[in-house]
Design an enzyme around this catalytic site. Structure first.
Site, PDB file in Angstrom:
ATOM      1  CG  HIS A  65      -7.826 124.074 -46.889  1.00 15.14           C
ATOM      2  ND1 HIS A  65      -8.630 123.406 -47.807  1.00 15.14           N
ATOM      3  CD2 HIS A  65      -7.187 123.130 -46.296  1.00 15.14           C
ATOM      4  CE1 HIS A  65      -8.545 122.162 -47.546  1.00 15.14           C
ATOM      5  NE2 HIS A  65      -7.706 121.971 -46.634  1.00 15.14           N
ATOM      6  NE  ARG A 111     -10.114 118.838 -51.691  1.00 14.97           N
ATOM      7  CZ  ARG A 111      -8.761 119.046 -51.346  1.00 14.97           C
ATOM      8  NH1 ARG A 111      -7.917 118.675 -52.225  1.00 14.97           N
ATOM      9  NH2 ARG A 111      -8.477 119.619 -50.311  1.00 14.97           N
TER      10      ARG A 111
END
Length: 506
Positions: free
Chosen positions: A274, A297
């Protein structure tokens, strides 16, 4: 007196009859043993119970949760009522395309079809059990907003916690859950297709056995497996030294048991790193990282390097962003003075959020991350530049270019979705330092669309099922955000139903 005595005797006889009837009825119920009590395990247990089985869940830790408890971004669903209510035009076909594309064509298309076609019913299943899934976001690699999560509350609970609390709250007393039970092996009985499950209880060396009609392996992945027979070290020695976002319980127990049984394993080298594990300034070299959710995000957080420049599409897939971060070659600067050596200093990037981003994501969570030191608040870009040791004009130009790109609707990195269009130098800003971290095992036990396990010769092994991260083939080379919780619910439910309904066929 004799009348009273006769009444008492009659009551005793009646109670005994009821008791023995219940014992007999219980004995007639098929026994389904579920290994692991994360979301896949509890979903399987619920459906096996609903199908008429006596369910025993063996959980090796002191609480039911697994890595499902850490999930923050949400659970995917296509063509859901939530999407319709927000005028989002999503289709099953689009979701399938996104999943296949993210997996670089390696995913098992039959499993992807099941995953996506049952995504709406998975959302409805959770909603019926009391889970609020009314918030949508568009995470990396998705062509539509389809990642569902709950509205912010005063309690610090991510979506994984909320789901597990709701499901356990409604079914924990209906299922027999044995905690601190470490499954050691499963022994098939060829005469009646039953299975003997052996486990140790609370660290005892003594084995305990349960005879089961069906077994469901739902014990998760191995992204924290640093054991002597580490699956991480065997299949991905190149990333073995990276930090992990997983709990220390994620050691691949189900996969190791499956191998002994001759169950086939697929895509074992496909481990997702990740891109955003939080760096804690208090302990930057700690080997376990809290995940910085993709929804940060998806809520408008932008990513910069040590020069103050954006370098990637923040809503790209996880493997793409991980590579982009590594390519910057920016190592964490604020290492303790007494640290010796550079090999374990992580590569990092910086994510910046505005107040609008904070509100879009979840202000309660941002405040929590800030309180524990993972996010830092700055009054304006000048203060942030000083902290990051970045030229102010460089950072200001980055912000201005971002606003221009957002206005046009596309930037040089191919980004076309801009959740937040404004980021100015004189507003309040929130900053976090992140590093790529081992996160998810895409590979594992091979299953078919019925969640039945496949042996090394391609045949079905009777009465053994698997679901969740312990399986392989669903995600291919890279998993989309929100597909892990979905996989747990979809294949957990399928395995639970089939563990009872397919008994006669076996």
């Amino acid at each position: 007196m004799s009348v009273l005595r006769n009444i008492i005797i009659s009551l005793v006889v009646l109670l005994c009859s009821i008791y023995f009837y219940q014992v007999k009825f219980q004995a007639q119920k098929p026994v389904v043993v579920v290994v692991g009590c994360g979301l896949a395990g509890i979903s399987a247990g619920i459906e096996a119970h609903r199908s008429g089985a006596h369910v025993i869940i063996l959980e090796k830790t002191q609480r039911c949760a697994g890595n499902s408890f850490k999930a923050t971004s949400g659970i995917n669903g296509a063509y859901t009522e939530v999407q319709k209510s927000q005028n989002i035009n999503d289709t099953v076909e689009l979701f399938i395309q996104d999943t296949i594309k993210s997996g670089k064509g390696l995913a098992n298309k039959q499993l992807v079809n099941v995953l996506v076609n049952k995504s709406r019913s998975a959302i409805e299943f959770l909603q019926e059990l009391g889970v609020d899934l009314s918030v949508l976001s568009q995470c990396g690699g998705h062509s539509r907003p389809r990642t569902h999560r709950s509205r912010p509350t005063e309690k610090i609970r991510n979506i994984g916690m909320i789901i597990m609390y709701e499901l356990l709250g409604k079914y924990e007393e209906k299922l027999e859950i044995i905690k601190e039970a470490n499954v050691l092996d499963i022994e098939p009985n060829e005469f009646d297709n039953s299975l003997m499950v052996h486990y140790s209880y609370k660290g005892s060396v003594k084995k305990v056995g349960i005879k089961a009609d069906s077994v469901i392996l739902a014990s998760g992945g191995w992204c924290a497996d640093k054991s002597r027979d580490s699956l991480l070290k065997k299949y991905r020695p190149d990333i073995f030294s990276l930090a992990t976002t997983n709990g220390q319980f994620a050691t691949g127990d189900g996969v190791k048991i499956a191998k002994k049984l001759g169950i086939n394993l697929v895509h074992m080298d496909k481990i997702q790193v990740h891109p955003t594990g939080f760096i804690s300034p208090k302990d930057p070299l700690h080997n376990t990282k809290m995940l910085c959710p993709e929804a940060v995000r998806a809520s408008g957080g932008i990513m910069i390097n040590s020069k103050g420049e954006r370098f990637a599409n923040e809503l790209g897939t996880r493997d793409y962003l991980t590579k982009q971060i590594f390519d910057q070659k920016d190592k964490y600067k604020k290492i303790p003075k007494d640290h010796d050596g550079e090999s374990d200093i992580p590569y990092v990037a910086t994510i910046i959020m505005t107040e609008e981003s904070r509100q879009l994501f979840n202000p309660t969570f941002i405040d929590f991350y800030q309180k524990i030191g993972l996010i830092q608040y700055f009054e304006n870009g000048e203060k942030l530049s000083e902290y990051l040791e970045i030229d102010q004009e460089k950072l200001k130009n980055t912000f201005q270019q971002y606003e221009k790109d957002a206005e046009v609707g596309k930037d040089r990195f191919g980004k076309t979705i801009f959740p937040v269009k404004k980021i100015t130098f004189d507003e309040n800003l929130y900053m976090m330092t992140i590093t790529p971290s081992i996160h998810y095992a895409m590979g594992g036990i091979e299953i078919n669309e019925n969640a039945q396990v496949i042996n090394e010769k391609g045949g079905i092994i009777p009465n053994i099922y698997a679901a969740g991260e312990t399986t392989g083939g669903v995600h291919g080379d890279n998993r989309l955000a929100g597909n892990s919780l979905l996989e747990c619910v979809v294949f957990g439910r399928i395995s639970g139903k089939n563990s009872v309904n397919l008994l006669d066929e076996n």
